[in-house]
Design an enzyme around this catalytic site. Structure first.
Site, short mmCIF file in Angstrom:
data_model
loop_
_atom_site.label_atom_id
_atom_site.label_comp_id
_atom_site.label_asym_id
_atom_site.label_seq_id
_atom_site.Cartn_x
_atom_site.Cartn_y
_atom_site.Cartn_z
N GLU A 134 15.08 29.49 28.40
CA GLU A 134 16.13 28.45 28.52
C GLU A 134 16.43 28.22 30.00
O GLU A 134 16.32 29.12 30.83
CB GLU A 134 17.42 28.92 27.83
CG GLU A 134 17.33 28.87 26.31
CD GLU A 134 18.62 29.33 25.65
OE1 GLU A 134 19.59 29.65 26.38
OE2 GLU A 134 18.65 29.39 24.41
N HIS A 155 4.21 3.08 31.32
CA HIS A 155 3.04 2.79 30.48
C HIS A 155 3.12 1.42 29.81
O HIS A 155 2.14 0.69 29.78
CB HIS A 155 2.88 3.90 29.44
CG HIS A 155 1.69 3.69 28.57
ND1 HIS A 155 0.40 3.75 29.05
CD2 HIS A 155 1.59 3.39 27.26
CE1 HIS A 155 -0.44 3.51 28.06
NE2 HIS A 155 0.25 3.29 26.97
N LYS A 174 -11.90 -0.10 24.63
CA LYS A 174 -11.86 1.36 24.47
C LYS A 174 -11.38 1.71 23.06
O LYS A 174 -10.45 1.12 22.56
CB LYS A 174 -10.89 1.96 25.51
CG LYS A 174 -10.64 3.44 25.36
CD LYS A 174 -9.78 4.00 26.48
CE LYS A 174 -8.37 4.27 26.07
NZ LYS A 174 -7.56 4.94 27.08
N ARG A 189 -10.10 4.99 20.69
CA ARG A 189 -9.74 6.42 20.64
C ARG A 189 -10.57 7.08 19.57
O ARG A 189 -10.53 6.67 18.40
CB ARG A 189 -8.25 6.57 20.31
CG ARG A 189 -7.35 6.38 21.51
CD ARG A 189 -6.92 7.71 22.12
NE ARG A 189 -6.33 7.45 23.45
CZ ARG A 189 -6.73 8.06 24.55
NH1 ARG A 189 -7.69 8.94 24.55
NH2 ARG A 189 -6.13 7.79 25.70
C1 R5P Z 1 -3.72 5.02 27.85
O1 R5P Z 1 -3.51 3.98 27.24
C2 R5P Z 1 -3.46 5.18 29.30
O2 R5P Z 1 -3.24 3.97 29.94
C3 R5P Z 1 -4.58 5.93 29.99
O3 R5P Z 1 -5.75 5.14 29.93
C4 R5P Z 1 -4.86 7.24 29.32
O4 R5P Z 1 -3.68 7.91 29.00
C5 R5P Z 1 -5.68 8.13 30.22
O5 R5P Z 1 -5.91 9.34 29.57
P1 R5P Z 1 -7.23 10.17 29.82
O6 R5P Z 1 -7.41 10.27 31.31
O7 R5P Z 1 -6.99 11.51 29.17
O8 R5P Z 1 -8.35 9.43 29.14
#
Ligand code: R5P
Length: 336
Positions: A55, A146, A209, A211
Site C-alpha cells: 500500500e 490514445h 493492422k 490484432r
Molecule cells: C494501438 O492502437 C496503439 O496506437 C499502438 O499502436 C499500440 O498500442 C502499440 O503496441 P505494441 O508496440 O505492443 O504493438
C-alpha cells in the site's frame, strides 16, 4: 502612467505565481523541477512511502491552502502503482484546502481500452477518468492521448495538447525528400493526417493492422504507394514494438526507402524477455523521435523532445487566465 500599468501587471503575475504550486510525483520529478524553474512557481515538497504489503502512503510537506495546485505524473509502468499514487495525492491535495487541483499526465496510461472490442470487457479509460474525477481532479492536461473521445469521459476541463506539433519540428530538420507519413493502423489515421498536414501536406499511407492476440498484431496490407518513398511511421505509442516491427516489414516489402519512427510516448516494454528497443533497432528503423513523457536513459538511437516548456507555458497561460488554445496554435501550428 504606462510604467504604473506595467508594475501593476507584474505584481499581478507574481501574485498568480505565489498562489500556485507544483508537485512532481514519482515518474516526473525531473520534468517538474524544470517546469518549476521555467515558470518561477514553487516546487512543493511531499513524502511517499510504501507499507510492507505494497500500500502507498503520501503526505504533503508544503501547504496548498487556496492555491492552484499542479500535480505531474505519467501513468506508465508500473501503471497501477503510478495511478494509485496520483489518486492518493489528488485526495491529499483536495483535503488540504487547495483552490483547484490540476493534473498534468504527460503519458496517460489505460487509454487504449476506450471501448468494448468484444462483450464482457471493461472500458478502463472511462473507469480511470471516473477515479481521477472522484478523487478530486478539477482539470486534466495531457499529450496525444490514445483517442480524442476520451475527453468526453470527463465532465471537467480536459486539455489534450498535441505533442506532434513539437515532433513535426524535429522531423522537418531531417530534410527528408519524398516523404510519406504512415499510420500503422486505422485508429491512428487522423493523428497521422494532422502530422502530414503540418509537414507540407506530405502524402499519407495507412496499414491495415489486425490484432492476432493480446499484445500481438499483424500488418495485412498498405493503403497507398510507399515505393521509393522515405517514411515516417507515426503512432501515439510503442509498447512491445510489435505493431511497428510488422509495419516496417510490410513497408520494406513494398519498396520503401529509409524508415523513421515518430511516437508521442515511448512506453517500450519488454515482452517474453525481449526489449522493445532492441526489436526496433534490429528491424531497420533509422531513428526514433519521441518525447520525454516517459523518462528513459539517453540513447543515440532515440531522440527525446523535452515537454517541459510546453507544460510550463500551459500552466502560465492557465494561471494568468490566457487562452491555451490560441497560444498552442500559434506556437506549434496545431489546435488543441
Ligand atoms: C494501438 O492502437 C496503439 O496506437 C499502438 O499502436 C499500440 O498500442 C502499440 O503496441 P505494441 O508496440 O505492443 O504493438
Amino acid at each position: 502612467m504606462l510604467k504604473i500599468k506595467k508594475i501593476k501587471k507584474e505584481n499581478m503575475l507574481n501574485e498568480n505565481k505565489r498562489n500556485s504550486i507544483i508537485f512532481g510525483l514519482s515518474t516526473s520529478k525531473k520534468i517538474a523541477k524544470n517546469i518549476s524553474e521555467l515558470t518561477g512557481i514553487k516546487l512543493g515538497e511531499s513524502k511517499k512511502k510504501s507499507f510492507a504489503d505494497g500500500e502507498i502512503f503520501v503526505e504533503l510537506s508544503s501547504t496548498v491552502r487556496n492555491k492552484s495546485v499542479f500535480l505531474i505524473q505519467s501513468t506508465h509502468y508500473p501503471a497501477n502503482d503510478n495511478l494509485m499514487e496520483l489518486l492518493l495525492f489528488i485526495d491529499a491535495v483536495r483535503r488540504s484546502s487547495a483552490k483547484e487541483v490540476n493534473i498534468v499526465i504527460p503519458y496517460f496510461g489505460y487509454a487504449r481500452q476506450d471501448r468494448k472490442v468484444l462483450g464482457r470487457q471493461a472500458i478502463s479509460a472511462k473507469l480511470v477518468s471516473n477515479l481521477l474525477t472522484t478523487a478530486g481532479a478539477n482539470r486534466i492536461i495531457t499529450f496525444d492521448i490514445h483517442s480524442e473521445q476520451i475527453a468526453g469521459f470527463f465532465d471537467i476541463p480536459f486539455d489534450n495538447l498535441k505533442a506532434y506539433g513539437l515532433i513535426a519540428r524535429e522531423i522537418s530538420k531531417l530534410n527528408l525528400k519524398d516523404l510519406t507519413i504512415v499510420s500503422p493502423d486505422h485508429g491512428g489515421v487522423s493523428r497521422a493526417r494532422s502530422l502530414a498536414k503540418i509537414l507540407d501536406n506530405s502524402p499519407l499511407s495507412v496499414i491495415d493492422k489486425r490484432r492476432t492476440n493480446h499484445n500481438e498484431s499483424e500488418s495485412m496490407f498498405v493503403l497507398g504507394d510507399v515505393k521509393n518513398r522515405n517514411i515516417v511511421i507515426f503512432d501515439d505509442m510503442v509498447d512491445t514494438g510489435g505493431t511497428v516491427v510488422s509495419a516496417v516489414k510490410i513497408l520494406k516489402e513494398q519498396g520503401a526507402k529509409d524508415i523513421y519512427l515518430a511516437i508521442s510516448h515511448a512506453v517500450l516494454s519488454d515482452k517474453d524477455g525481449v526489449k522493445a528497443k532492441d526489436k526496433l533497432k534490429e528491424c531497420g528503423i533509422k531513428k526514433i523521435i519521441t518525447t520525454n513523457s516517459i523518462s528513459h536513459d539517453k540513447d543515440d538511437f532515440i531522440q527525446y523532445i523535452d515537454l517541459s516548456n510546453a507544460i510550463a507555458e500551459t500552466i502560465k497561460h492557465h494561471i494568468n487566465n490566457k487562452s491555451i488554445t490560441n497560444w498552442f496554435v500559434k506556437e506549434y501550428n496545431t489546435y488543441i
